[in-house]
Design a protein around this motif. Structure first.
Motif, PDB file in Angstrom:
ATOM      1  N   GLN A   1      22.128 -92.344 102.731  1.00  0.00           N
ATOM      2  CA  GLN A   1      21.701 -93.286 103.780  1.00  0.00           C
ATOM      3  C   GLN A   1      20.982 -94.445 103.103  1.00  0.00           C
ATOM      4  O   GLN A   1      19.938 -94.253 102.486  1.00  0.00           O
ATOM      5  CB  GLN A   1      20.791 -92.584 104.784  1.00  0.00           C
ATOM      6  CG  GLN A   1      20.262 -93.521 105.871  1.00  0.00           C
ATOM      7  CD  GLN A   1      19.619 -92.734 107.012  1.00  0.00           C
ATOM      8  OE1 GLN A   1      20.279 -92.282 107.938  1.00  0.00           O
ATOM      9  NE2 GLN A   1      18.311 -92.566 106.926  1.00  0.00           N
ATOM     10  N   TYR A   2      21.578 -95.622 103.213  1.00  0.00           N
ATOM     11  CA  TYR A   2      21.020 -96.796 102.550  1.00  0.00           C
ATOM     12  C   TYR A   2      20.546 -97.804 103.596  1.00  0.00           C
ATOM     13  O   TYR A   2      21.322 -98.216 104.456  1.00  0.00           O
ATOM     14  CB  TYR A   2      22.071 -97.450 101.641  1.00  0.00           C
ATOM     15  CG  TYR A   2      22.530 -96.525 100.530  1.00  0.00           C
ATOM     16  CD1 TYR A   2      21.605 -95.970  99.638  1.00  0.00           C
ATOM     17  CD2 TYR A   2      23.872 -96.194 100.382  1.00  0.00           C
ATOM     18  CE1 TYR A   2      22.017 -95.109  98.627  1.00  0.00           C
ATOM     19  CE2 TYR A   2      24.288 -95.338  99.366  1.00  0.00           C
ATOM     20  CZ  TYR A   2      23.357 -94.796  98.496  1.00  0.00           C
ATOM     21  OH  TYR A   2      23.751 -93.953  97.501  1.00  0.00           O
ATOM     22  N   THR A   3      19.283 -98.187 103.507  1.00  0.00           N
ATOM     23  CA  THR A   3      18.744 -99.187 104.419  1.00  0.00           C
ATOM     24  C   THR A   3      18.739-100.530 103.709  1.00  0.00           C
ATOM     25  O   THR A   3      18.024-100.723 102.726  1.00  0.00           O
ATOM     26  CB  THR A   3      17.325 -98.791 104.880  1.00  0.00           C
ATOM     27  OG1 THR A   3      17.384 -97.464 105.405  1.00  0.00           O
ATOM     28  CG2 THR A   3      16.821 -99.750 105.953  1.00  0.00           C
TER      29      THR A   3
ATOM     30  N   GLY B   1      17.323-104.168 107.850  1.00  0.00           N
ATOM     31  CA  GLY B   1      17.048-102.773 108.200  1.00  0.00           C
ATOM     32  C   GLY B   1      18.274-101.977 108.599  1.00  0.00           C
ATOM     33  O   GLY B   1      18.156-100.827 109.042  1.00  0.00           O
ATOM     34  N   GLU B   2      19.444-102.545 108.437  1.00  0.00           N
ATOM     35  CA  GLU B   2      20.655-101.823 108.836  1.00  0.00           C
ATOM     36  C   GLU B   2      20.944-100.664 107.867  1.00  0.00           C
ATOM     37  O   GLU B   2      20.858-100.813 106.652  1.00  0.00           O
ATOM     38  CB  GLU B   2      21.862-102.777 108.857  1.00  0.00           C
ATOM     39  CG  GLU B   2      23.135-102.072 109.287  1.00  0.00           C
ATOM     40  CD  GLU B   2      24.309-103.026 109.487  1.00  0.00           C
ATOM     41  OE1 GLU B   2      24.096-104.257 109.466  1.00  0.00           O
ATOM     42  OE2 GLU B   2      25.435-102.523 109.658  1.00  0.00           O
ATOM     43  N   LYS B   3      21.268 -99.542 108.468  1.00  0.00           N
ATOM     44  CA  LYS B   3      21.559 -98.352 107.664  1.00  0.00           C
ATOM     45  C   LYS B   3      23.064 -98.208 107.497  1.00  0.00           C
ATOM     46  O   LYS B   3      23.793 -98.164 108.486  1.00  0.00           O
ATOM     47  CB  LYS B   3      21.002 -97.105 108.344  1.00  0.00           C
ATOM     48  CG  LYS B   3      19.488 -96.972 108.272  1.00  0.00           C
ATOM     49  CD  LYS B   3      19.016 -95.719 109.001  1.00  0.00           C
ATOM     50  CE  LYS B   3      17.568 -95.384 108.719  1.00  0.00           C
ATOM     51  NZ  LYS B   3      16.619 -96.483 108.967  1.00  0.00           N
TER      52      LYS B   3
ATOM     53  N   THR C   1      25.149-107.132 106.249  1.00  0.00           N
ATOM     54  CA  THR C   1      24.164-106.230 106.859  1.00  0.00           C
ATOM     55  C   THR C   1      23.057-107.012 107.541  1.00  0.00           C
ATOM     56  O   THR C   1      22.694-108.115 107.117  1.00  0.00           O
ATOM     57  CB  THR C   1      23.531-105.311 105.797  1.00  0.00           C
ATOM     58  OG1 THR C   1      23.066-106.111 104.703  1.00  0.00           O
ATOM     59  CG2 THR C   1      24.524-104.283 105.298  1.00  0.00           C
TER      60      THR C   1
END
Lengths: 762, 762
Positions: free
Chosen positions: A166-168, A276-278, A273
């Motif tokens: 999970q990458y923010t 803050g988009e995951k 992105t």
């Protein structure tokens, strides 16, 4: 509707299991990641196939074409000392002394696309990123780090066969995910034999990679799913141009191609992105096929709920950790549960959800009625890890023995594994210690399979005359120094292994086999030089080698140890060894000398796998051959010295810090030593039911056995000073000698140690 | 007992089938092995997976690192001109214009062991051997040669998936069998990606080899069985040393090792032989696994009876050859049945006895209800080979279409095959001619599967805008010369293929699709320059390219042909083309000019795939684009010229000698042209039921159809001089025009040509 109910029920039972104490916070995966521990900090489930973990560097970027130190330094892909992270790969050894794996490196980046990893001294030279330990969290089943150069928060968790990322991201039109298929651990130029990637659609790719590393012929298949469609993708191949370029002429092979194949491929996936988009990724692996990898993903993680996978991973960890509940100091609890965690990382699951796996014969097999495991570092783990499993994980150890027997069946040599991983034997280290694991599991009633077949496999393995001097060992009773550079330790280890075969034969009423192997078990005497009282290389004519240094670990006929330590390696018959060495008193004095001696600096420069901290006097805890030695005082009438030494080793060799392990954890062997010893007993001789007593460091330990019984270890008057045992009661009855048996434990009950600051010299 | 009875019954039926005429003696596999034919002389069964054939040389020994002529010269591994044989390998293309395969070279030798092949100029420098054509026999399903340097008689035969070797040795203590796993056809340095070999016992080895050749990612598994245990074995690896040498340290990897893996491996097996002793080998191959290879062997050839396998192979050949029984001169019968043989070599079976095969997606698939085939050289074979199959092998062609549709299903691009072999598309040549094969099979009622699905696959393939100018072709109606180096031939071929899709859509009542593709089928008009009367490259602005040479085959916008030949490529609408070119008379004069012109020597130097003999005037028969051209006189009111030309081509381009083929046989396309034309009819436009009549060269041909009917072609007054057709009767009724239909043939009956030395110019 049914699904919802099942899910609610699942959550309820998950809650119930958390009604147990939550032991996950005591696990600090960073322990052992600094210096020599060779553990990895990333996310895995108990005995999971995936170990999703950051690689701070590997051999790939600095390799000079020769076997060099980095093969060793980056065994786990991550060094706590490093300042940058290259990315997150899905397979890692825990605590080994040789490297491999590191499959399928993923790295999220942002800004101008970079497709080479760059160098640690200048992380901006590539896709790697600087990071800080202040922004790093490592838990059982969960890892988090801030990637400073890209302003991306990376979080990792895993199921058995799926790594979940999970990458923010920050807001960016140039967000990327890199898939570096050249990356690997133990990554010299030709390691990657072939790579195939297929872009199924804009959220799914599948493929495989074949490598020629420590495992000579190894293929891992994958399926990689993205939570958000990529805008575009591409690759940069480092391959030499192919002679025939039909494909390249017809299609653009650098951007948005349907499939790609080659030896040196690095891919990227582009996204825009929001702040803050995951973006989440699921990477499933399989030893068999792309289809199986996809089925593994769809079965284990059919959704995009990161928290759910993390919770399941940590619930699974807590279920395993709760098998022993202790009362101890907070630092000791961290050491204890981190050790327990490290013992439950390896061996690893090696089959798909449908039961298929790749066998040693490179054919696809079906595991019927058992879980197939790999990653068997047997020279290390026969000593305490598999005996520990016989106590705490008997069902799994039964499957591990079954896995070793299928390895035997598939072996073109008809040999049990030596050091096996991913359908390969790398033949690392000495002995044929599978036989110890088999004997111990059968004698303790753990193995439910065909015991006679297991014995036959032991016999076949131990009679493989072409293998490491076995023929000469059988003929002469020892291996001549001229035949083999580790002739003495080989002879000693074979003799112990032969004793295991004898015990197994006895158990199975094979009297002729028992007698033959009982005789072979005495062969240690053939390399014992009575004139100097040490194990010593012997020549073919029977004379001992003249030039000889009892302190040196190199060129003296021993592997990962010197004569001082290895001369105590007769676990199958300490009593006779004591007699050979002049009786109990002299023997105890020798042990004293071992723990007190001063080794020259030269020794450390020459010795693998251990730091200076891995040695106490001349006692080398960072390597395995002496792991039973501190218990040998019990054979000299001076058990208080065992108690004193054990408590000292527990204190000095295990610390709740990244540099807390004095040597390689060796797939859990170091940790298993800690677990036994901290509970006050240790299997000096696997293959027997007997445990030798030491000095527990816990105040209380409740061992919840698979048979439903609970065995309690209690230490009255426990303290750091009270290391000596005044008396020991088993279920209220005093023990006549400092041993208990496996059967005693299986019955359940309580072992009570009365601790004191004064040795009981009676 | 039952087995014995079955065997007797089998022999009885085998005898019955030989009660048919024995046509095998008319097959001369050496035809086409000299110069440009690119056929192979070795043993195979009809459509067999194994083609066990001698390699007289390949690229491996002379490669200079660049694409060079030898990639082309040794397409079939054997050149009749050569004086030495390197060995016998198990996979070969028949008649292709690019090379690959050559898997698993076996060579029997005697005397001092040599593990390199040596060079042709000095055969004693390696394991290769000199040989003489006087000592060579090549039959359908059987090949024999004396290896002079080793005094060994080599005999080969095959079942579908098993190559069977029989070597008669002299008396020698130093007899060897070499297995060269580096050998291959199209063998540049990095072709062999990986090789694994497992010595199961002293008569059986298994393994696999992965290559990166014309097929980018291709793995072939094998099982090799020896009739006599080898005394010893070994290998010589050419690999760079591995970094980790655990295996090498513990085991001798050069002699009697249990398994080996690497990129460059040559093995040998030692025997002592008596004078005249036969050592037999069975090599089974599989696209899926070692186990499947072994099962293929055990199922197809569970014994060591060489003669039985040879008899079965030749019985199978005779069964296929007997489908057409002709009366003709002896040389014509050789040409005819050798052509029939060559049409039945490809496509090849690509699945194991259990139905498993490796798909284009690199996954293992199960062929349910059909035989999966590979080796689709579609630019060549859509013209006459697949139409020929629709007549003579409809059941197999149904399976071939099914195989093409599974290829489509497994394609990451969702495209039908272009040129596919062994789970790869090499994308060779132009057009999307799969659609012609599908349309022809469906329109002729041969394909029994889902026709709507087939149409959808055609539509998807033809709308793949990224592929070779399709997008521009759709938008503009032609491909601009600046976009693509073969813009004109691509436009012409797409237009024909689109016509096929239209016909298929019409058949399936998809009116909208029909209309759209009928329109696209007119696109040939967009590259026809009326001002010069030739097809000509056109620029994006609509103007024609100024510099232009109608004779040259290079850089003029055409592939394997010049404008002179390609300007006739409108098979879907010759009538309109005739009008465009000035009407029937002018058109016929142009055809006359084509056949009469003198091309400069420069032309041959520049043109691939054909010898000077492959050209008649300016008509290029050695390449495919003009294969229908001689029949176009039928559209000019001068059919006698078609008759005259066809007989000339049959005579000049097909001779019963090793150099008898004027160009690549192209997986049977050249041969299929011969078969149709020699029987007096030809499918000028596959996708229609119509055949155009020429002039038969046979006296009589009986075509035994799968529906049980027999169709007879009879030529009254046939002779070499009587090439003209006076009249033609179908079942006794005169034909109004020089055509018959597929349905006419399926009904059975008789087509009677009355031949004459004088043209019927009425």
């Amino acid at each position: 509707m049914t699904k919802v109910i099942l899910f609610v029920l699942f959550q309820f039972f998950a809650f119930l299991s958390f009604a147990q104490p939550n032991l996950v916070p005591y696990v600090h995966p960073l322990i052992g990641t600094e210096k020599m521990g060779h553990t990895f900090p990333g996310a895995t489930v108990p005995f999971g196939a995936v170990q999703l973990s950051p690689d701070s560097d590997t051999l790939s970027y600095e390799f000079n074409g020769k076997y060099n130190g980095d093969v060793y330094r980056y065994c786990a892909g991550y060094k706590y000392e490093d300042k940058t992270i290259v990315g997150f790969s899905h397979t890692h050894f825990s605590g080994t002394g040789h490297s491999d794996l590191g499959d399928f490196l993923i790295m999220p980046t942002q800004g101008a696309l970079q497709l080479n990893p760059g160098v640690a001294s200048n992380p901006k030279s590539g896709y790697r990123s600087a990071f800080s330990h202040a922004n790093e969290v490592a838990e059982a089943g969960y890892y988090k780090v801030k990637l400073d150069d890209h302003n991306i928060l990376a979080e990792l968790t895993a199921s058995n066969r799926v790594g979940f990322h999970q990458y923010t991201f920050p807001k960016s039109d140039q967000s990327h995910v890199i898939l570096d298929l050249m990356h690997g651990i133990y990554n010299y130029d030709d390691k990657v034999v072939w790579t195939y990637v297929r872009v199924v659609n804009d959220t799914l790719i599948t493929g495989y990679r074949q490598t020629n590393g420590w495992a000579r012929t190894r293929t891992v298949y994958f399926a990689l799913s993205f939570s958000k469609p990529f805008k575009a993708y591409g690759q940069q191949s480092q391959d030499k141009p192919q002679v025939y370029k039909g494909f390249w002429r017809k299609f653009d092979q650098t951007r948005n191609f349907p499939e790609i194949a080659g030896k040196r491929i690095r891919m990227y996936f582009d996204f825009a992105t929001q702040e803050g988009e995951k973006i989440k990724l699921k990477m499933a692996i399989s030893p068999v096929s792309q289809e199986n990898a996809l089925a593994n993903m769809q079965t284990e993680v059919p959704h995009w709920n990161f928290e759910q996978v993390k919770t399941q991973a940590q619930t699974a960890w807590n279920r395993e950790l709760s098998k022993i509940q202790i009362d101890a100091s907070e630092p000791d609890k961290v050491n204890f549960y981190t050790s327990l965690y490290h013992t439950f990382v390896n061996p690893t699951t090696y089959m798909d959800v449908n039961g298929q796996y790749k066998g040693l014969d490179q054919n696809v097999h079906q595991a019927n009625g058992f879980t197939n495991y790999t990653t068997f570092s047997l020279w290390d783990t026969y000593r305490a890890l598999h005996p520990f499993f016989n106590l705490i994980q008997p069902a799994r150890n039964n499957d591990m023995v079954q896995s070793m027997l299928t390895h035997y069946d598939q072996s073109p040599l008809k040999m049990l594994p030596i050091w096996s991983h991913y359908a390969n034997d790398n033949w690392c280290m000495s002995g044929y210690h599978s036989v110890s694991v088999l004997a111990d599991a059968i004698i303790k009633g753990v193995f439910k399979g065909d015991a006679q077949k297991a014995l036959n496999a032991c016999i076949a393995t131990s009679n493989h005359r072409d293998y490491e001097g076995i023929g000469e060992y059988i003929d002469k009773g020892y291996i001549a120094a001229t035949s083999n550079s580790t002739s003495v330790s080989n002879t000693l280890e074979y003799a112990y292994d032969d004793w295991c075969i004898a015990q197994l034969a006895k158990k199975l009423n094979r009297q002729d086999v028992y007698e033959m192997y009982q005789k072979r078990a005495q062969n240690w005497q053939n390399v014992y030089d009575k004139s100097i009282g040490f194990m010593r290389p012997r020549l073919a004519d029977g004379t001992f080698k003249s030039e000889f240094d009892v302190h040196s670990t190199h060129g003296q006929g021993f592997i990962e140890g010197n004569s001082w330590n290895f001369s105590f390696f007769v676990p199958q018959d300490p009593a006779t060894l004591v007699q050979y060495m002049g009786g109990p008193k002299k023997f105890a004095t020798r042990l004293d000398t071992l723990f007190a001696m001063n080794l020259p600096d030269m020794f450390f420069a020459e010795t693998e796998d251990i730091t200076r901290e891995g040695i106490i006097g001349g006692y080398i805890h960072g390597n395995e051959p002496a792991h039973h030695v501190a218990y040998l005082y019990n054979w000299t009438g001076q058990p208080w010295k065992t108690q004193e030494r054990i408590r000292m080793i527990l204190k000095m060799q295990y610390k709740p810090t990244p540099d807390g392990l004095g040597g390689n954890d060796d797939c859990g062997q170091m940790s298993a030593w800690y677990l036994f010893s901290s509970m006050g007993f240790y299997p000096v001789v696997p293959g027997s039911e007997e445990y030798s007593l030491g000095s527990p460091s816990v105040k209380n330990a409740q061992i919840k056995l698979e048979n439903g019984q609970t065995f309690i270890v209690e230490a009255i008057n426990q303290s750091d000073q009270n290391v000596y045992v005044q008396k020991v009661l088993l279920n209220g009855q005093p023990l006549a000698k400092p041993t208990i048996t496996h059967s005693d434990i299986l019955k359940g009950g309580k072992l009570t140690f009365y601790m004191s600051a004064k040795p009981m010299k009676k």
